[in-house]
Write a protein that holds these residues in place. Structure first.
Motif, PDB file in Angstrom:
ATOM      1  N   UNK A 136       0.640  -1.885  -0.439  1.00 13.93           N
ATOM      2  CA  UNK A 136      -0.516  -0.057   0.085  1.00 13.93           C
ATOM      3  C   UNK A 136       0.662   1.485  -0.051  1.00 13.93           C
ATOM      4  N   UNK A 137       0.429   2.165  -0.459  1.00 12.63           N
ATOM      5  CA  UNK A 137       1.509   4.009  -0.796  1.00 12.63           C
ATOM      6  C   UNK A 137       1.092   4.233   0.534  1.00 12.63           C
ATOM      7  N   UNK A 177       0.647 -13.726  -1.745  1.00  9.64           N
ATOM      8  CA  UNK A 177      -0.613 -13.261  -0.762  1.00  9.64           C
ATOM      9  C   UNK A 177      -0.664 -12.301   0.082  1.00  9.64           C
ATOM     10  N   UNK A 178       0.484 -11.921   0.295  1.00 12.17           N
ATOM     11  CA  UNK A 178       1.044 -10.946   1.514  1.00 12.17           C
ATOM     12  C   UNK A 178       1.082 -10.460   2.927  1.00 12.17           C
ATOM     13  N   UNK A 179       1.676 -12.098   3.574  1.00 14.72           N
ATOM     14  CA  UNK A 179       2.093 -12.487   4.735  1.00 14.72           C
ATOM     15  C   UNK A 179       3.601 -12.310   5.071  1.00 14.72           C
ATOM     16  N   UNK A 180       3.399 -10.732   5.537  1.00 13.88           N
ATOM     17  CA  UNK A 180       4.681 -10.032   6.196  1.00 13.88           C
ATOM     18  C   UNK A 180       5.500 -10.068   7.131  1.00 13.88           C
ATOM     19  N   UNK A 402     -12.140 -15.955   1.351  1.00 12.99           N
ATOM     20  CA  UNK A 402     -10.659 -15.897   0.880  1.00 12.99           C
ATOM     21  C   UNK A 402     -10.032 -14.789   0.829  1.00 12.99           C
ATOM     22  N   UNK A 403      -8.623 -14.588   1.803  1.00 15.34           N
ATOM     23  CA  UNK A 403      -8.597 -12.967   2.452  1.00 15.34           C
ATOM     24  C   UNK A 403      -8.980 -13.013   3.246  1.00 15.34           C
ATOM     25  N   UNK A 404      -9.793 -13.239   4.885  1.00 14.44           N
ATOM     26  CA  UNK A 404     -10.095 -13.058   5.331  1.00 14.44           C
ATOM     27  C   UNK A 404      -9.833 -12.051   6.412  1.00 14.44           C
ATOM     28  N   UNK A 405      -8.358 -12.939   6.510  1.00 14.37           N
ATOM     29  CA  UNK A 405      -6.742 -12.634   7.561  1.00 14.37           C
ATOM     30  C   UNK A 405      -6.618 -11.463   6.715  1.00 14.37           C
ATOM     31  N   UNK A 417      -9.277  -3.496   1.431  1.00 16.71           N
ATOM     32  CA  UNK A 417      -8.631  -4.870   0.889  1.00 16.71           C
ATOM     33  C   UNK A 417      -8.622  -4.978  -0.056  1.00 16.71           C
ATOM     34  N   UNK A 418      -8.318  -5.128  -1.846  1.00 21.55           N
ATOM     35  CA  UNK A 418      -8.996  -5.647  -3.161  1.00 21.55           C
ATOM     36  C   UNK A 418      -8.231  -6.513  -3.157  1.00 21.55           C
ATOM     37  N   UNK A 419      -7.599  -7.302  -2.970  1.00 28.29           N
ATOM     38  CA  UNK A 419      -6.749  -8.242  -3.811  1.00 28.29           C
ATOM     39  C   UNK A 419      -7.778  -9.435  -3.752  1.00 28.29           C
TER      40      UNK A 419
END
Length: 451
Positions: A136-137, A177-180, A402-405, A417-419
């Motif tokens: 995200x910017x 997927x976005x896990x950091x 899918x992607x709820x976390x 969240x729009x992925x």
């Protein structure tokens, strides 16, 4: 027990070159005072916790801050980013504004305040940051401690049909997927560090070196992402067992070294400054960290606290469990991780095992409702007046959708969240838990291997 901790002034010597046996031969040392306490609780891991009573600051420009006249970011999203040594650095490419460093601030969702020249005159017009930091910017101008990240519990433990597995998709898919935050448990066998769940006979996901090699390759291909590593030191091994592996995989080139030991909430830099410096791999060790020898391999519990470990209570109380006995000031000055991976406690053949409660993943990883990740995040935010920094989950790709976390993390971060997510998982599905018969076969195999 009173201890005296010596912190090497690492501007004199690369952090990875400092050996624990050599630190006493270095004349320029900084002193940190603190205490060590032990916790002996059958419901949690037993370990020692350091409570610092003083803070020491390392030399200027130490620990991953931008130095020199320019920094380069290379990879599949490569761009050359120029940053001056002043506090008000702005960087652009021909087609877009890539990142802004220094003390610039976001206005609205995507714009950044105009920077001020050395003469104090504002630039003619504000610039727009379109390059995302960690997706995200909006995150570019935020401090590392002002972002909620999804953390993969036991990230490497991917094995179809295993009761000890905690994830379905591999680490590359997790990062895509976005896990950091990547959390994992280590065991040392024959001088090799393996990634094993409780016992290498139960689940062995290979070597730490192979795992970090994959992650390092991914990070080099994604130069605008900050990734956090939480190493579970199951054997309470000396930290030198991990440092050589981190060097060998090339990850050391990306490792962030903190400017202070320990770091308080307000001490952490913005994501953009970490990215511009190239030092964007944040390393924590849960037990036996020695920041005297390795300032960059940070003691987890000096920098964050955790809610109940390996929870079996579906209400997920947002209470401080590790480290024990924190006073209100220390609670407020540290990040915190919400352990939201629901477990089943099974006692089979005199072996006590905690395994993921996969039957309830659609609830546990959900956005709302009793027992959901969303409900816990909101409860924690209300209780502590700030969202969790890390949301530790099993099977991150399952949930109420899918992607709820990631939706929960986005809500905590006040972004949209729009992925598309996640990997090859099916929407709204849940993983079938292993039968007790399958579990007993696994335990029987362990007993046989133990002789």
């Amino acid at each position: 027990m009173r201890v005296n901790l010596l912190l090497l002034a690492t501007c004199m010597l690369p952090a990875w070159a400092a050996d624990e046996t050599e630190t006493t031969n270095i004349k320029s040392l900084l002193t940190l005072d603190g205490t060590v306490t032990s916790l002996n609780d059958p419901q949690t891991r037993t370990g020692d916790y350091i409570s610092y009573t003083s803070t020491r600051t390392l030399p200027t420009n130490h620990g991953g801050m931008v130095t020199g006249s320019a920094a380069s970011l290379m990879g599949s999203e490569s761009a050359v980013v120029t940053a001056s040594a002043s506090e008000n650095a702005t960087s652009t490419s021909d087609s877009m504004t890539v990142l802004t460093g220094g003390q610039t601030k976001l206005v609205g969702n995507n714009t950044v305040n105009a920077t001020t020249s050395a003469s104090g005159t504002p630039s003619p017009s504000p610039v727009v940051n379109t390059q995302p930091c960690n997706g995200w910017p909006e995150f570019c101008a935020r401090n590392y401690t002002n972002i909620t990240m999804v953390a993969a519990h036991n990230s490497p433990f991917v094995q179809k049909g295993s009761v000890a597995a905690n994830q379905e998709l591999d680490v590359e898919a997790q990062l895509n997927d976005g896990v950091r935050m990547l959390q994992f448990q280590t065991h040392i066998t024959n001088n090799t560090v393996y990634l094993c769940h409780t016992s290498c006979d139960l689940l062995n996901a290979g070597t730490l070196e192979d795992y970090l090699t994959i992650v390092t390759k991914w990070m080099r291909a994604h130069p605008y992402d900050v990734v956090t590593f939480l190493i579970g030191n199951y054997d309470y091994a000396a930290p030198g067992n991990f440092t050589g592996i981190i060097e060998k995989t090339g990850l050391m080139d990306l490792v962030y070294t903190p400017p202070k030991v320990p770091m308080a909430m307000h001490d952490w830099p913005t994501l953009s400054s970490m990215i511009l410096s190239g030092k964007r791999a944040v390393m924590f060790l849960d037990y036996q960290a020695n920041q005297t020898a390795y300032p960059w391999l940070m003691d987890e519990f000096s920098h964050m606290w955790e809610t109940p470990f390996s929870p079996t209570d579906p209400s997920f109380p947002c209470t401080v469990q590790r480290p024990p006995g924190l006073n209100p000031h220390d609670i407020n000055q540290r990040m915190y991780m919400a352990n939201h991976n629901l477990n089943l406690n099974l006692d089979v053949a005199n072996i006590n095992l905690l395994i993921p409660n996969t039957a309830l993943l659609n609830v546990t990883n959900g956005v709302e409702g009793a027992g959901s990740l969303g409900a816990m995040a909101e409860n924690c935010t209300t209780k502590w007046n700030r969202p969790p920094n890390f949301l530790l989950v099993d099977y991150y790709n399952y949930g109420s959708f899918n992607g709820s976390v990631f939706e929960v993390a986005a809500q905590m971060n006040n972004v949209t969240y729009d992925r598309k997510c996640c990997g090859a998982a099916s929407a709204g599905s849940s993983v079938r838990p292993q039968s007790l018969g399958a579990l007993m076969m696994v335990v029987a195999g362990i007993l046989m291997s133990m002789g």
